[in-house]
Design an enzyme around this catalytic site. Sequence first.
Site, PDB file in Angstrom:
ATOM      1  CD  GLU A   1     -15.012   9.287  -3.380  1.00 33.55           C
ATOM      2  OE1 GLU A   1     -14.636   8.099  -3.521  1.00 33.55           O
ATOM      3  OE2 GLU A   1     -16.142   9.691  -3.690  1.00 33.55           O
TER       4      GLU A   1
ATOM      5  CG  HIS B   1     -20.812  12.015   1.684  1.00 37.65           C
ATOM      6  ND1 HIS B   1     -21.244  13.157   1.046  1.00 37.65           N
ATOM      7  CD2 HIS B   1     -19.806  11.533   0.927  1.00 37.65           C
ATOM      8  CE1 HIS B   1     -20.538  13.363  -0.044  1.00 37.65           C
ATOM      9  NE2 HIS B   1     -19.656  12.372  -0.145  1.00 37.65           N
TER      10      HIS B   1
END
Length: 221
Positions: free
Chosen positions: A82, A9
Amino acid sequence: MTRLIIWRHGNTDWNAASRVQGQTDVPLNDLGREQARAAAPLLAALRPDALVASDLSRAAETADALSALTGLPVRSDARLRERHFGNWQGMFLTEVAEGFPEEYARWRAGDPDPGADIEPLDELAKRIGTALQEAAEEMPGGTVVVATHGAAARQGCGHLLGWEQHVLRTVGSLRNCHWTELRHDVERGWHLRAHNVGPMELPATPTGTVAAVTSVSAEAV
């Protein structure tokens, strides 16, 4: 041959401040949105067939930039989140080093299960690797772009490649909005094609409050 593009990202304010995000849902900042818009045309040129993203907004918003160019829908997969950084989430790395000196030292040394309720690396690798494998199997012979996170990308790729942790630690961390390319064929299985690919003009991830962040610590933020 199936191609997987594992895309980190864009930048967030917590990245810039060296603050541990983990699974905290932190949005992209202006730089992150700019990075996603700059990377999207390069990825669109690869003619992706499918687009999958972590459900955390920084990854989902990154994927949206590519979706806007290609018209591909973004399939959300919570397994692509994550690594969960337990008690450290929301803390600055300087605070982590002061408040959890033993666990911090183990983490910096590459301990796969350093404590502080941090998700063990083997669990992270299986979670991400399974999600990546399934995404690839849904598009055999195609190109799948997966928007995810730094530590998640590293461990998921390592799982597919069958690399041990001591080998995986020698591979540099993905910069914001850069990607790793894996390919699969029946003879060779999964193999690494490229790593840390992205627009050269994009700024590197800011170092924030920590002057020298290792490749491991960069993934936490």
